[in-house]
Every structure is written in C-alpha cells, then in structure tokens.
Write a protein that holds these residues in place. Sequence first.
Motif, mmCIF file in Angstrom:
data_model
loop_
_atom_site.group_PDB
_atom_site.id
_atom_site.type_symbol
_atom_site.label_atom_id
_atom_site.label_comp_id
_atom_site.label_asym_id
_atom_site.label_seq_id
_atom_site.Cartn_x
_atom_site.Cartn_y
_atom_site.Cartn_z
ATOM 1 N N MET A 123 7.803 -27.233 -6.103
ATOM 2 C CA MET A 123 7.604 -26.127 -7.035
ATOM 3 C C MET A 123 8.005 -24.801 -6.401
ATOM 4 O O MET A 123 8.783 -24.025 -6.985
ATOM 5 N N LEU A 124 7.480 -24.501 -5.199
ATOM 6 C CA LEU A 124 7.797 -23.219 -4.571
ATOM 7 C C LEU A 124 9.276 -23.151 -4.209
ATOM 8 O O LEU A 124 9.917 -22.096 -4.375
ATOM 9 N N ALA A 125 9.843 -24.265 -3.729
ATOM 10 C CA ALA A 125 11.265 -24.268 -3.403
ATOM 11 C C ALA A 125 12.102 -23.985 -4.646
ATOM 12 O O ALA A 125 13.085 -23.228 -4.592
ATOM 13 N N ARG A 126 11.722 -24.553 -5.779
ATOM 14 C CA ARG A 126 12.465 -24.312 -7.021
ATOM 15 C C ARG A 126 12.326 -22.863 -7.475
ATOM 16 O O ARG A 126 13.279 -22.268 -7.985
ATOM 17 N N ILE A 127 11.150 -22.277 -7.310
ATOM 18 C CA ILE A 127 10.949 -20.876 -7.688
ATOM 19 C C ILE A 127 11.854 -19.976 -6.840
ATOM 20 O O ILE A 127 12.534 -19.083 -7.363
ATOM 21 N N LEU A 128 11.872 -20.201 -5.530
ATOM 22 C CA LEU A 128 12.713 -19.394 -4.646
ATOM 23 C C LEU A 128 14.194 -19.645 -4.914
ATOM 24 O O LEU A 128 15.015 -18.720 -4.902
ATOM 25 N N PHE A 129 14.544 -20.910 -5.160
ATOM 26 C CA PHE A 129 15.932 -21.254 -5.430
ATOM 27 C C PHE A 129 16.401 -20.602 -6.734
ATOM 28 O O PHE A 129 17.526 -20.097 -6.826
ATOM 29 N N ASN A 130 15.543 -20.595 -7.740
ATOM 30 C CA ASN A 130 15.899 -19.964 -9.006
ATOM 31 C C ASN A 130 16.091 -18.459 -8.834
ATOM 32 O O ASN A 130 16.979 -17.853 -9.450
ATOM 33 N N LEU A 131 15.258 -17.855 -7.994
ATOM 34 C CA LEU A 131 15.419 -16.431 -7.706
ATOM 35 C C LEU A 131 16.805 -16.157 -7.121
ATOM 36 O O LEU A 131 17.513 -15.231 -7.552
ATOM 37 N N ALA A 132 17.210 -16.989 -6.152
ATOM 38 C CA ALA A 132 18.529 -16.810 -5.544
ATOM 39 C C ALA A 132 19.650 -17.130 -6.537
ATOM 40 O O ALA A 132 20.702 -16.486 -6.519
ATOM 41 N N LEU A 133 19.428 -18.114 -7.409
ATOM 42 C CA LEU A 133 20.443 -18.435 -8.421
ATOM 43 C C LEU A 133 20.681 -17.269 -9.369
ATOM 44 O O LEU A 133 21.791 -17.092 -9.887
ATOM 45 N N ASN A 134 19.655 -16.474 -9.613
ATOM 46 C CA ASN A 134 19.840 -15.307 -10.460
ATOM 47 C C ASN A 134 20.700 -14.244 -9.782
ATOM 48 O O ASN A 134 21.364 -13.457 -10.461
ATOM 49 N N TRP A 135 20.692 -14.232 -8.463
ATOM 50 C CA TRP A 135 21.571 -13.317 -7.732
ATOM 51 C C TRP A 135 22.994 -13.869 -7.656
ATOM 52 O O TRP A 135 23.954 -13.154 -7.873
ATOM 53 N N TRP A 136 23.076 -15.160 -7.325
ATOM 54 C CA TRP A 136 24.375 -15.806 -7.116
ATOM 55 C C TRP A 136 24.400 -17.115 -7.898
ATOM 56 O O TRP A 136 24.054 -18.176 -7.369
ATOM 57 N N PRO A 137 24.797 -17.083 -9.159
ATOM 58 C CA PRO A 137 24.732 -18.291 -9.999
ATOM 59 C C PRO A 137 25.630 -19.421 -9.541
ATOM 60 O O PRO A 137 25.383 -20.569 -9.897
ATOM 61 N N ASP A 138 26.653 -19.120 -8.784
ATOM 62 C CA ASP A 138 27.583 -20.159 -8.327
ATOM 63 C C ASP A 138 27.210 -20.609 -6.915
ATOM 64 O O ASP A 138 27.346 -19.823 -5.967
ATOM 65 N N PRO A 139 26.752 -21.855 -6.736
ATOM 66 C CA PRO A 139 26.403 -22.325 -5.385
ATOM 67 C C PRO A 139 27.580 -22.333 -4.417
ATOM 68 O O PRO A 139 27.370 -22.430 -3.202
ATOM 69 N N LEU A 140 28.809 -22.233 -4.943
ATOM 70 C CA LEU A 140 29.979 -22.171 -4.070
ATOM 71 C C LEU A 140 30.213 -20.769 -3.504
ATOM 72 O O LEU A 140 31.043 -20.595 -2.611
ATOM 73 N N ASP A 141 29.480 -19.795 -4.009
ATOM 74 C CA ASP A 141 29.568 -18.430 -3.481
ATOM 75 C C ASP A 141 29.249 -18.458 -1.991
ATOM 76 O O ASP A 141 28.231 -19.017 -1.562
ATOM 77 N N ARG A 142 30.107 -17.841 -1.192
ATOM 78 C CA ARG A 142 29.929 -17.916 0.267
ATOM 79 C C ARG A 142 28.629 -17.270 0.732
ATOM 80 O O ARG A 142 28.138 -17.551 1.830
#
Length: 319
Positions: free
Chosen positions: A135-154
């Motif tokens: 749960m916490l990992a998904r919350i933090l990961f979603n926060l970062a996804l909002n900054w950088w939606p593309d996981p291929l972003d360097r």
Amino acid sequence: MENRGLAYQHAPQRLDWVDVARGIGIIAVVVGHVWTRGPLRDAMYSFHMPLFFLLSGMLSRPHPVGAFTRRQLVSQMRPYAIFLALLILADQVIEPAKGNLPIFHQWPRDLLPILLGGYWLRGPYTIFWFVPCLMLARILFNLALNWWPDPLDRRWALLMIPVLLLAYGIGYVTPASPLGLLSVPMAMILLWVGALWPRLHWRNLWLVPLALLALAGLAGWLPTLNMKAGDYGWPLLSIGSGIATSLLIFRLSARIVSVAASLATIGRASLLIMYLHVAIIHYGTPYADKLWLLGFALLTPCLLWNWIDLSPRLRRWIV
C-alpha cells in the motif's frame, strides 16, 4: 513470440492472464509456507513476493494523489484490520482449547506489537507485513508517476539508484519492520520494473538470459530472498533472478490463459488466501501432512471468496 509487450496492457484477456499469474504466485507463497525449509522453500522464496509487486507495477497508472491515497488507506487497511482482528480472536479460542496460551495473552501490553505489525507479527500472522508494504509503496509510486508518467523517463532511473541503495542499506542494518515498511524501497524498485516491462518490446533473444537468471534462483545457486526481513540475497543478482522468474511466469500465463481457469480462480481469491493460509497451516500442522495442508490452505479461502463474492456489500468491506 513477436513484439507483444504492450499487448499485455491492451489484450481483451488481460485480466484473465493477470489472475492466472496471481494464481501461480499465491500457490508459490503457500508452498513456501508449508515446506518451511529446504530447496523447495528456497525456490518459492526466490520469486513469489517480487511477482506480486511487479504485477502491481504493470497495472499502475497515474491517479490524483489525494484520492488515490485515501482509497488505498481505506481499501487496504480495512481488510487488514478485519482479518488481523478475526485471527487474533480465533487464536484466543483455539490455543486454550489445545491446552496452550494464546500467542497474544499479555493485555494491554500486546497491543503494541499488534499495532506495530510486520516484524512483530509471527506465527499465523506472519504474512501481514505484505499489504501495508504494498500500500505505502503504491502511494509513493503513484506520487512519482504524477511527476513523471512515463517509466522510461530517465529521471526514474536517477530516482531508483538511491532507492535501491536505501533498500539494501536498511535491510543490512536491521530486520525490524513496523507494518512491513522496511521493504518499501525494494517494493518501489519492483513497481517501477513492473511498470517499465510492458513498454519494452519483447525480443526472443531475451528468453535465454532470463531463463538462466531465473534458474540460478530456483535451483539455489543464488541466496534466496526474504523480503519481510529486508534480506535480498546477493545484491542485484538474487532480486534479478526473482524478476526474471516472474517475467517468464507472466509470459507463460498469457499463453495458457485459455486452459488455466482454475489458476485464474485461485488468483482472484489471492488476497483471502494471503491473509488466511498461514493460520490454516499453523493450526493444521499437527493433524495433517503437507499435501493436505497445501490443499486446505488454498481451497478454504477460495470457498470463502466465492461466498463473499455473492454479497457486494461484504465484498466491499473485506476484499
């Protein structure tokens, strides 16, 4: 074996193959808790937890941070609290009936380890680290996804380097893990790899190195994983083996989905199996051999899931 990376996201049977992969993964979890030592246990531990984090990453999309966080806290911690409370109550009845003290019998002092969870929950509660960690990992990961939606972003790769160092560092320093949070940094790595994988076009030449790396973990040539304790074996290699095994299972699941209805059914009940199987094994060990325990630990939660599935209100509260 053509380029099918993105097909995992868009194929009509996507949810079916995901359920098949979950079914394989939860069977591996149960096997690893029935056979608690030896090469079979080590083989299961080499990949079973990474598989679930990778799957979650593959299905992740950016969501509004506040709403997603609130939804995660309610939808994940509510069943966590319900099942933990039910198992503690059951233990207060079962152990005295056997002439033993309950696991928690020093009240109110025992409230602290119950609230801390994770490292402090053993026996029938040992698996309860996983859900709050995810749960916490998904919350933090979603926060970062909002900054950088593309996981291929360097910038993702730049972020993951210190996260990876943190994962190995704190796991080396201590196994103590309130609510399983010790494993959140490695869970973040796995979520990112899972999100990255569907965006890569499959190449047949990947099969051999993935298979060799998977075999190294399954055969015990590499130290196995114990994510709950922050033990990730040999740096990069052990976790890489778990990732390789999981990715191969995903491809297998997509290919056998049409003939794997029973695995899909087990996969759909995987959360209930996750919560209940250790307790079934714990209390049943003196009375049944391992194969029977394996069957009971899988079948009983599946039957309960089918019953819960008949009631939308009950399902909303529990699963």
